[in-house]
Design an enzyme around this catalytic site. Structure first.
Site: not given
Ligand code: PLP
Length: 370
Positions: A196, A232, A314
């Site tokens: 994504h 799966t 996050c």
């Molecule tokens: N690692 C980095 C550097 C990211 O920027 C992000 C998402 O912001 C992630 C990991 C986590 O990705 P996912 O949403 O695919 O779990």
């Protein structure tokens, strides 16, 4: 709406949606079942693994399909942990999907060390040199910072690893670099990517594994993905992720985004707005609005149709920003900052309009406050 939070996520290509629907609704078979249709899908997944290996420039190893980068990072780290007198090294600039795994290992009594960052957000190589020793089992360092856009010199890190602890595995979270900046996989043992972030679907990604015997599974089940990721496979998501890669020209997009960022920055000429430029990836930068909270700007901008980010999606709900603090950005600047991140499919007009709206919104708020 002008979307300037492409490090948070990207809009899926229409072509990917078409592919997704085809595999979800027409070729919906379980790739592990015994039917002919199923085994064709199984072969297709293996062909797609090879496709990703080629994209990564890998000469050996495999790709494990996962439910996104958080899962890939957990598998890479927890799957590398072994009993014994081992140490685990992490850069302190890592995304929570690495950083919080490191913290959890520390809470379980493992020897975990964090490597300092430089003032431009990259890993401090001198500190890395200091902390590398023969007991280190795993080093985890991201390619591009999701907060600052800082790019780590992975080549230099692999050479240092080879010199000081050749047995240590190197894991690279390449989420903000894969399909965005050219890089070399040489010397890397484990590498994470997520669809994504490059116009593929959410909830699907991969983990490159140089040698599958170095990893242990962290979930238990039917043994799919060489036993390393039971469950799966998300065939539709994986095929849509592949399509996104097929549609992207990394170098061409890099040039386009570099130009868009230049246009953006040139037109953001306004007293009180500071561009935090760490000289890294053209896809990501931060803006500081003197005297106005980043959160206030974010909401006011959304009212005007411009969406920006507030650090990593996050971590944005938590107070402060661990990474900007670590590289020495004053707290007053951190609370006044937003993250802007671009994609190569935006027009110059959109970028220009966004810069003007940002200036107008900022001046408007300042006028009302004073
Ligand atoms: N690692 C980095 C550097 C990211 O920027 C992000 C998402 O912001 C992630 C990991 C986590 O990705 P996912 O949403 O695919 O779990």
């Amino acid at each position: 709406m002008i979307f300037l939070d492409n490090a948070g996520t990207t809009k899926m290509f229409d072509e990917c949606a078409g592919i997704y629907k085809y595999y979800a609704c027409e070729k919906f078979y379980n790739p592990s079942a015994m039917s002919r249709e199923s085994s064709l899908l199984h072969q297709l997944l293996d062909d797609t693994r090879k496709f990703f290996l080629k994209k990564l420039g890998a000469t050996s190893g495999t790709v494990i399909f996962t439910g996104g980068a958080t899962e890939s990072n957990n598998l890479a780290i927890r799957g590398s942990v072994r009993n014994g007198n081992f140490e685990y090294l992490f850069s302190s600039g890592e995304h929570p999907s690495v950083y919080n795994v490191a913290k959890s290992l520390q809470n379980e009594g493992k020897a975990v060390n964090f490597i300092k960052l430089t003032s431009v957000g990259t890993v401090n190589i001198d500190d890395l040199r200091l902390k590398l020793n023969a007991n280190v089992r795993l080093i985890s360092i991201m390619l591009v910072s999701n907060e600052t856009g800082a790019i780590n010199d992975i080549k230099k890190i692999t050479l240092l690893r080879d010199e000081l602890c050749p047995k240590a595995l190197l894991h690279v979270d390449a989420v903000q670099g894969f399909m965005k900046i050219p890089f070399s996989l040489q010397g890397v043992d484990l590498l994470t990517f997520s669809a994504h972030k490059f116009h593929g679907p959410k909830g699907v990604g991969g983990l490159y594994v140089k040698n599958s015997t170095i990893l242990k599974n962290i979930v238990y089940g039917g043994g799919q993905e060489f036993g390393l990721r039971s469950g799966t496979e998300n065939v539709a998501g994986i095929m849509a992720m592949r399509k996104a890669c097929e549609l992207i020209d990394v170098r061409e997009n890099f040039e386009k985004v570099s130009h868009l960022k230049e246009v953006f920055n040139q037109n953001l000429n306004c007293e009180g707005i500071q561009i935090l430029n760490f000289g890294g990836s053209p896809y990501i930068e931060s803006l500081v609005f003197n005297g106005v909270k980043g959160e206030t700007m974010l909401h006011a901008l959304e009212e005007r149709g411009v969406i920006v980010g507030l650090g990593s999606a996050c971590s944005s709900k938590k107070a402060g920003n661990r990474i900007l603090q670590e590289i020495g950005i004053p707290n007053t600047d951190i609370v006044s900052s937003v993250r802007v991140s671009f994609n190569a499919y935006m027009s110059e007009k959109e970028i220009f309009d966004a810069s003007q709206i940002i200036v107008e919104v900022y001046n408007d708020i300042k006028r009302r406050v004073n």
